[in-house]
Design an enzyme around this catalytic site. Structure first.
Site, PDB file in Angstrom:
ATOM      1  N   ASP A 136       1.021  -1.294  -0.088  1.00  0.00           N
ATOM      2  CA  ASP A 136       0.069   0.159  -0.075  1.00  0.00           C
ATOM      3  C   ASP A 136       0.934   1.216   0.046  1.00  0.00           C
ATOM      4  OD1 ASP A 136      -2.396   1.456  -0.101  1.00  0.00           O
ATOM      5  OD2 ASP A 136      -3.214   0.846   2.073  1.00  0.00           O
ATOM      6  N   ARG A 140      -0.369   8.815   0.796  1.00  0.00           N
ATOM      7  CA  ARG A 140      -1.356   9.022   1.717  1.00  0.00           C
ATOM      8  C   ARG A 140      -0.689   8.266   3.060  1.00  0.00           C
ATOM      9  NH1 ARG A 140      -3.909   5.765  -1.889  1.00  0.00           N
ATOM     10  NH2 ARG A 140      -3.637   3.703  -1.579  1.00  0.00           N
ATOM     11  N   ASN A 141       0.199   7.449   2.936  1.00  0.00           N
ATOM     12  CA  ASN A 141       1.004   6.389   3.830  1.00  0.00           C
ATOM     13  C   ASN A 141       2.123   6.589   4.103  1.00  0.00           C
ATOM     14  OD1 ASN A 141      -1.455   4.832   4.164  1.00  0.00           O
ATOM     15  ND2 ASN A 141      -1.305   3.460   2.398  1.00  0.00           N
ATOM     16  N   ASP A 154       1.767   2.822   7.686  1.00  0.00           N
ATOM     17  CA  ASP A 154       0.678   2.082   7.367  1.00  0.00           C
ATOM     18  C   ASP A 154       0.979   0.745   6.820  1.00  0.00           C
ATOM     19  OD1 ASP A 154      -1.888   1.351   6.926  1.00  0.00           O
ATOM     20  OD2 ASP A 154      -2.525   3.456   6.312  1.00  0.00           O
TER      21      ASP A 154
HETATM   22  P1  ADP Z   1      -5.654   3.623   9.207  1.00  0.00           P
HETATM   23  O1  ADP Z   1      -4.449   3.240   8.475  1.00  0.00           O
HETATM   24  O2  ADP Z   1      -5.992   2.918  10.153  1.00  0.00           O
HETATM   25  O3  ADP Z   1      -6.536   4.187   8.207  1.00  0.00           O
HETATM   26  P2  ADP Z   1      -3.915   5.991   9.419  1.00  0.00           P
HETATM   27  O4  ADP Z   1      -2.694   5.579   9.528  1.00  0.00           O
HETATM   28  O5  ADP Z   1      -4.257   6.538   8.045  1.00  0.00           O
HETATM   29  O6  ADP Z   1      -5.075   5.142  10.090  1.00  0.00           O
HETATM   30  O7  ADP Z   1      -4.237   7.185  10.509  1.00  0.00           O
HETATM   31  C1  ADP Z   1      -5.443   8.003  10.342  1.00  0.00           C
HETATM   32  C2  ADP Z   1      -4.719   9.720  10.520  1.00  0.00           C
HETATM   33  O8  ADP Z   1      -4.120   9.948  11.449  1.00  0.00           O
HETATM   34  C3  ADP Z   1      -4.048   9.908   9.211  1.00  0.00           C
HETATM   35  O9  ADP Z   1      -4.827  11.293   8.846  1.00  0.00           O
HETATM   36  C4  ADP Z   1      -2.586  10.313   9.792  1.00  0.00           C
HETATM   37  O10 ADP Z   1      -2.354  11.557   9.236  1.00  0.00           O
HETATM   38  C5  ADP Z   1      -2.850  10.378  11.217  1.00  0.00           C
HETATM   39  N1  ADP Z   1      -1.499   9.721  11.904  1.00  0.00           N
HETATM   40  C6  ADP Z   1      -1.572   8.391  12.023  1.00  0.00           C
HETATM   41  N2  ADP Z   1      -0.348   8.014  12.398  1.00  0.00           N
HETATM   42  C7  ADP Z   1       0.319   9.324  12.666  1.00  0.00           C
HETATM   43  C8  ADP Z   1       1.648   9.519  13.354  1.00  0.00           C
HETATM   44  N3  ADP Z   1       2.463   8.623  13.557  1.00  0.00           N
HETATM   45  N4  ADP Z   1       2.057  11.040  13.344  1.00  0.00           N
HETATM   46  C9  ADP Z   1       0.977  11.700  12.743  1.00  0.00           C
HETATM   47  N5  ADP Z   1      -0.260  11.604  12.356  1.00  0.00           N
HETATM   48  C10 ADP Z   1      -0.429  10.111  12.360  1.00  0.00           C
END
Ligand code: ADP
Length: 276
Positions: A136, A140-141, A154
């Site tokens: 993935d 976005r990740n 992610d």
């Molecule tokens: P999922 O993969 O479960 O859908 P995400 O990893 O995309 O969740 O996280 C959702 C939101 O939280 C994203 O918008 C991301 O920007 C924020 N986020 C996640 N992990 C971090 C991190 N380590 N530091 C800053 N922001 C984070």
């Protein structure tokens, strides 16, 4: 010092965490910022409807991350396995690379964009060495730690590849426009399909986070790929890098370069860019 027993070294105490505001919505639930042991800024992933099987899926990302240690991969601080289940990671204040590219487009240099590509590529070369496929890879990740440091995150879809050397996906929630043709057709995921996706991620970086194939429906993508159509060169993308992307998008997986080779080629592009 005694060795910390495997499986417990990432177990942390909820008492050491102060929860802050919501950063965003993840697949399983809200993600908050917070502080761990009064000094480490963290992101806390929560799980909304955490039945036993959902909990297992939610925690699988953390259990993969436990074994990873790389300067350009999101760092896991720990997990709280009793309800409410939390995954605690290092906080990267600037958030997702996709949004950052849009916000900072007028101050980002080509050299900096190539740096981001090199850093993501190094993270993927490291995963390749661990026989792990990410599946993935997209802006976005990727999270932005500072103006000159990004972190691949992610690992929700990541897997260790088994002795058959590929992972056959069963889920249907897949990012079609980023995927290699063999992944779309046969759900076949390998390091070579990660290389294809990395190419699409580099395309996103130089397009300042446009969606790949935004002009197509998901259902049209594989036909286009099979008739030889590829993403066009973004205006900001140096021709040397676009020719690397074309190689990442070879129809046959064997025809694509490996990540270590890509790191070298991207570094060379970084040294020579602007001097032509
Ligand atoms: P999922 O993969 O479960 O859908 P995400 O990893 O995309 O969740 O996280 C959702 C939101 O939280 C994203 O918008 C991301 O920007 C924020 N986020 C996640 N992990 C971090 C991190 N380590 N530091 C800053 N922001 C984070």
């Amino acid at each position: 010092y005694a060795e910390i027993p495997e499986g417990t070294k990432h177990r942390i105490s909820r008492d050491d965490i102060v929860v802050g505001r919501i950063l965003g919505e993840g697949f399983f639930g809200e993600v908050h910022n917070g502080v761990y042991k009064k000094r480490i800024c963290v992101a806390i992933k929560t799980c909304k409807d955490c039945s036993a099987d959902v909990k297992e899926k939610f925690l699988s990302e953390a259990s993969l991350m436990k074994n990873l240690d790389h300067p350009h991969i999101v760092r896991l601080i720990g997990v709280i396995e009793v309800d409410p289940v939390w995954i605690v990671m290092e906080l990267y204040e600037h958030g997702e690379l996709g949004n950052y590219l849009v916000e900072q487009q007028y101050i980002l240099s080509t050299a900096m964009l190539i740096q981001y590509c090199v850093q993501i590529c190094k993270a993927l070369a490291y995963l390749e060495g661990l026989n792990m496929v990410h599946r993935d890879i997209a802006v976005r990740n990727v999270l932005v730690a500072s103006a000159n440091c990004v972190k691949l995150g992610d690992f929700g879809l990541s897997r260790y590849v088994d002795e058959q050397e590929y992972y056959k996906a069963s889920v249907s929630r897949l990012p079609i426009k980023w995927m290699a043709p063999e992944s779309i057709n046969f759900r076949r995921f390998t390091t070579a399909s990660d290389v294809w996706m990395f190419g699409v991620c580099v395309w996103e970086i130089f397009s300042l986070a446009q969606q790949p194939f935004f002009w197509l429906e998901n259902g049209q993508v594989v036909n286009q790929l099979e008739s030889g159509v590829r993403l066009p060169k973004p205006q900001l993308c140096p021709p040397t890098i676009y020719s690397l992307l074309s190689r990442c998008w070879a129809y046959e997986p064997h025809g694509r370069p490996g990540f270590s080779q890509l790191v070298c080629s991207l570094r060379y592009a970084l040294q020579t860019q602007g001097s032509s």
